[in-house]
Design an enzyme around this catalytic site. Structure first.
Site, PDB file in Angstrom:
ATOM      1  N   HIS A 194       0.826  -1.199   0.000  1.00 48.23           N
ATOM      2  CA  HIS A 194       0.000   0.000   0.000  1.00 48.23           C
ATOM      3  C   HIS A 194       0.876   1.271   0.000  1.00 48.23           C
ATOM      4  CE1 HIS A 194      -3.565   2.297   2.064  1.00 48.23           C
ATOM      5  NE2 HIS A 194      -3.285   2.772   0.866  1.00 48.23           N
ATOM      6  N   ASP A 217      -4.554   5.694  12.830  1.00 46.81           N
ATOM      7  CA  ASP A 217      -4.703   5.587  14.282  1.00 46.81           C
ATOM      8  C   ASP A 217      -3.868   6.624  15.031  1.00 46.81           C
ATOM      9  OD1 ASP A 217      -2.324   4.440  13.549  1.00 46.81           O
ATOM     10  OD2 ASP A 217      -2.611   2.561  14.633  1.00 46.81           O
ATOM     11  N   ASP A 294       9.159   0.187   7.407  1.00 51.34           N
ATOM     12  CA  ASP A 294       9.778   1.139   8.347  1.00 51.34           C
ATOM     13  C   ASP A 294      11.145   0.644   8.832  1.00 51.34           C
ATOM     14  OD1 ASP A 294       8.193  -0.807   9.543  1.00 51.34           O
ATOM     15  OD2 ASP A 294       7.416   0.471  11.133  1.00 51.34           O
ATOM     16  N   SER A 325       0.266  -5.286  14.266  1.00 50.34           N
ATOM     17  CA  SER A 325       1.198  -5.884  15.226  1.00 50.34           C
ATOM     18  C   SER A 325       0.492  -6.301  16.516  1.00 50.34           C
ATOM     19  CB  SER A 325       2.347  -4.921  15.524  1.00 50.34           C
ATOM     20  OG  SER A 325       1.855  -3.657  15.889  1.00 50.34           O
TER      21      SER A 325
HETATM   22  C1  UD1 Z   1       3.347  -0.817  12.598  1.00 46.10           C
HETATM   23  C2  UD1 Z   1       3.709   0.659  12.720  1.00 46.10           C
HETATM   24  C3  UD1 Z   1       3.291   1.404  11.451  1.00 46.10           C
HETATM   25  C4  UD1 Z   1       3.935   0.769  10.227  1.00 46.10           C
HETATM   26  C5  UD1 Z   1       3.699  -0.726  10.215  1.00 46.10           C
HETATM   27  C6  UD1 Z   1       4.484  -1.370   9.079  1.00 46.10           C
HETATM   28  C7  UD1 Z   1       3.681   1.477  15.016  1.00 46.10           C
HETATM   29  C8  UD1 Z   1       2.899   2.015  16.139  1.00 46.10           C
HETATM   30  N1  UD1 Z   1       3.033   1.217  13.878  1.00 46.10           N
HETATM   31  O1  UD1 Z   1       1.990  -0.969  12.308  1.00 46.10           O
HETATM   32  O2  UD1 Z   1       3.656   2.767  11.534  1.00 46.10           O
HETATM   33  O3  UD1 Z   1       3.390   1.331   9.049  1.00 46.10           O
HETATM   34  O4  UD1 Z   1       4.064  -1.327  11.452  1.00 46.10           O
HETATM   35  O5  UD1 Z   1       5.660  -1.893   9.421  1.00 46.10           O
HETATM   36  O6  UD1 Z   1       4.880   1.282  15.139  1.00 46.10           O
HETATM   37  N2  UD1 Z   1      -2.920  -0.849   6.636  1.00 46.10           N
HETATM   38  C9  UD1 Z   1      -3.015  -1.017   5.270  1.00 46.10           C
HETATM   39  N3  UD1 Z   1      -3.234  -2.275   4.766  1.00 46.10           N
HETATM   40  C10 UD1 Z   1      -3.363  -3.368   5.575  1.00 46.10           C
HETATM   41  C11 UD1 Z   1      -3.249  -3.195   6.960  1.00 46.10           C
HETATM   42  C12 UD1 Z   1      -3.030  -1.917   7.466  1.00 46.10           C
HETATM   43  O7  UD1 Z   1      -2.886  -0.055   4.523  1.00 46.10           O
HETATM   44  O8  UD1 Z   1      -3.578  -4.470   5.039  1.00 46.10           O
HETATM   45  C13 UD1 Z   1      -2.667   0.510   7.162  1.00 46.10           C
HETATM   46  C14 UD1 Z   1      -3.492   0.895   8.377  1.00 46.10           C
HETATM   47  O9  UD1 Z   1      -4.666   1.525   7.981  1.00 46.10           O
HETATM   48  C15 UD1 Z   1      -2.553   1.828   9.136  1.00 46.10           C
HETATM   49  C16 UD1 Z   1      -1.157   1.344   8.750  1.00 46.10           C
HETATM   50  O10 UD1 Z   1      -1.308   0.526   7.600  1.00 46.10           O
HETATM   51  O11 UD1 Z   1      -2.736   3.155   8.685  1.00 46.10           O
HETATM   52  C17 UD1 Z   1      -0.497   0.551   9.884  1.00 46.10           C
HETATM   53  O12 UD1 Z   1      -1.335  -0.503  10.261  1.00 46.10           O
HETATM   54  P1  UD1 Z   1      -1.680  -0.841  11.773  1.00 46.10           P
HETATM   55  O13 UD1 Z   1      -2.714  -1.913  11.756  1.00 46.10           O
HETATM   56  O14 UD1 Z   1      -1.942   0.360  12.554  1.00 46.10           O
HETATM   57  O15 UD1 Z   1      -0.346  -1.565  12.214  1.00 46.10           O
HETATM   58  P2  UD1 Z   1       0.762  -1.240  13.305  1.00 46.10           P
HETATM   59  O16 UD1 Z   1       0.991  -2.469  14.060  1.00 46.10           O
HETATM   60  O17 UD1 Z   1       0.484   0.006  14.041  1.00 46.10           O
HETATM   61 MN    MN Z   2      -0.970   1.377  14.102  1.00 48.79          MN
END
Ligand code: UD1
Ligand code: MN
Length: 451
Positions: A194, A217, A294, A325
């Protein structure tokens, strides 16, 4: 245009030669002043001009060094890369006329918000972003949506009149060719897919010069926009920076100074509300990773010795307990990172002290002038309040981890870098006392075997 490694080196050598000739030509072209006409004032002006020029040349040299290491890395990996030598910083550095730093008005800084399947989250994030936004022209909001989630689509649609774009990542299928272990982590691969697509939309399709990356978030502080507007010129003019972030990984209430103006350089990419330039996308476009984007950005192969700016008090806060995560770290750590409540008029401040040349002198000296104490004396030192700052040293991965545990800060490393570290220095606060964790003797380099 992609070039082979050999041609890249040849082009590089040719360009360097041209630059040398241009420089010699410029120097020869300078008229020699009549010595008797030089007053004290004109001498000072001339000296100031010369020292400014010297700094610019040094910056250009540093930039060249960076380019060279990137080329070397590319050659080592046998990949074709784009030649990006003609970067603005570089041109500016060889010009003899000082150009003012990019004004904070002229640049448009789109906010790219990633969304997937959490409608309540994206509503909260957008409400915050809209509440504090000073200008919709300067800060267009772009939501990019993954996961094909109907409720989230409806939630974002409600904002159609106030956001600039609602993008939809076209491929919501499974990620192909993952091994068994990777399949369990598929979420991270989807996020990375994405990101690649959406950053491509921002830079390759919409042709923005910079972007502020946000996730669904995250809450923001009221001076979030000013912070990025004010740091953009720094990012643009200091080639030793590759991002500005709103996040302090160790930003818990008891561990920070009550100073909303305090900013640092960090070798650890913080993410979580961060800004990058189109020139960085030029480096990453063709090599973007399949997963864990990241951590990939945190590797030396992508960092090339560069740093990010980050605040003492975060300008974002994460409420994403349920994410990919699965709340790893959330309950123990992330939810305690506080959001700044005392807004700073960033654009009225002089932030030039954060540029590498100035910062390395003043900051490093201040840190290494702080007296060293053993951890066992810290409580007493904080109670006595006679010292304004102290230093606690670490000399191995094991001593660092032990310190971090005792002080309740993040204890992990990425490519050998502890979170928030700058040249091995971690600034924290203990019972009101400023504490710097530093290597025993002055820092040389990070050790990637520290994991
Ligand atoms: C963690 C990191 C996040 C990083 C991700 C990728 C923290 C607090 N968060 O994600 O910054 O981008 O690892 O290594 O350290 N999303 C999609 N497609 C999906 C699933 C999620 O686009 O299939 C988007 C979500 O809407 C969100 C972002 O990706 O904006 C991160 O997803 P989230 O579920 O919040 O994962 P974290 O565990 O926070
Ligand atoms: Mn997150």
């Amino acid at each position: 245009m992609a070039l082979s490694a050999g041609r890249v080196l040849f082009t590089f050598a040719l360009l360097s030669l041209c630059l040398l000739i241009i420089n010699l030509w410029l120097m020869a072209g300078h008229e020699q002043p009549n010595p008797s006409a030089l007053t004290q004032g004109s001498l000072e002006t001339k000296l100031a001009g010369l020292s400014e020029e010297a700094i610019k040349q040094a910056t250009a040299a540093h930039h060249l060094e960076l380019e060279l290491s990137q080329l070397k890395a590319a050659i080592k990996q046998g990949r074709a890369i784009k030649v990006t030598l003609a970067k603005p910083q570089f041109n500016q550095a060889i010009s003899t006329v000082a150009k003012p730093a990019a004004s904070t008005e002229e640049i448009v800084l789109p906010i790219l918000v990633f969304a997937c399947n959490r409608p309540e989250a994206i509503v909260q994030a957008l409400d915050d972003l809209l509440k504090y936004r000073p200008s919709k022209e300067k800060f267009p909001l772009i939501v990019t949506r993954d996961c094909n989630h109907e409720a989230t689509r409806l939630a974002v649609d409600k904002y159609k009149d106030v956001i600039h774009r609602h993008l939809v990542q076209p491929d919501s299928g499974e990620i192909p060719n993952l091994d068994k272990k990777e399949k369990k982590m598929q979420g991270y691969f989807k996020i990375s897919r994405h990101y690649k697509w959406a950053l491509g939309q921002i830079f390759d399709v919409m042709k923005y010069k910079a972007v502020i990356v946000m996730e669904d978030d995250l809450n923001i502080a009221s001076d979030f926009y000013e912070y990025f507007a004010a740091t953009y010129p720094l990012l643009k003019t200091d080639p030793t920076l590759y991002c500005v972030s709103a996040w302090n990984d160790n930003g818990k209430a008891s561990q920070i100074e009550d100073n909303p103006e305090l900013l640092y350089r960090s070798d650890f990419f913080p993410g979580l509300g961060w800004m990058m330039l189109d020139t960085l996308w030029d480096e990453y476009r063709d090599v973007w990773p399949r997963g864990f984007w990241d951590d990939w950005i945190r590797q030396e192969d992508q960092r090339h010795g560069r740093s990010c700016i980050r605040p003492e008090i975060s300008r974002t806060h994460t409420f994403g307990e349920k994410g990919v995560s699965l709340g790893l770290f959330y309950k123990t750590h992330l939810k305690f990172i506080v959001l700044n409540e005392k807004p700073v008029e960033w654009t009225k401040m002089d932030l030039s002290y954060l540029k590498k040349e100035k910062y390395d002198e003043s900051y490093t000296i201040a840190v290494y002038n702080s007296p060293i104490i053993p951890l066992s004396d810290l409580k007493k030192a904080a109670e006595e309040k006679t010292l304004s700052s102290v230093r606690i040293t670490y000399d191995s991965k094991v001593t660092f981890k032990a310190l971090a545990k005792q002080l309740n800060i993040m204890n992990d490393f990425k490519d050998g870098i502890p979170r928030t570290a700058y040249r091995g220095i971690l600034p924290i606060v203990y019972n009101g006392l400023r504490v710097y964790l530093t290597p025993e003797s002055e820092w040389k380099k990070y050790d990637p075997s520290w994991t």
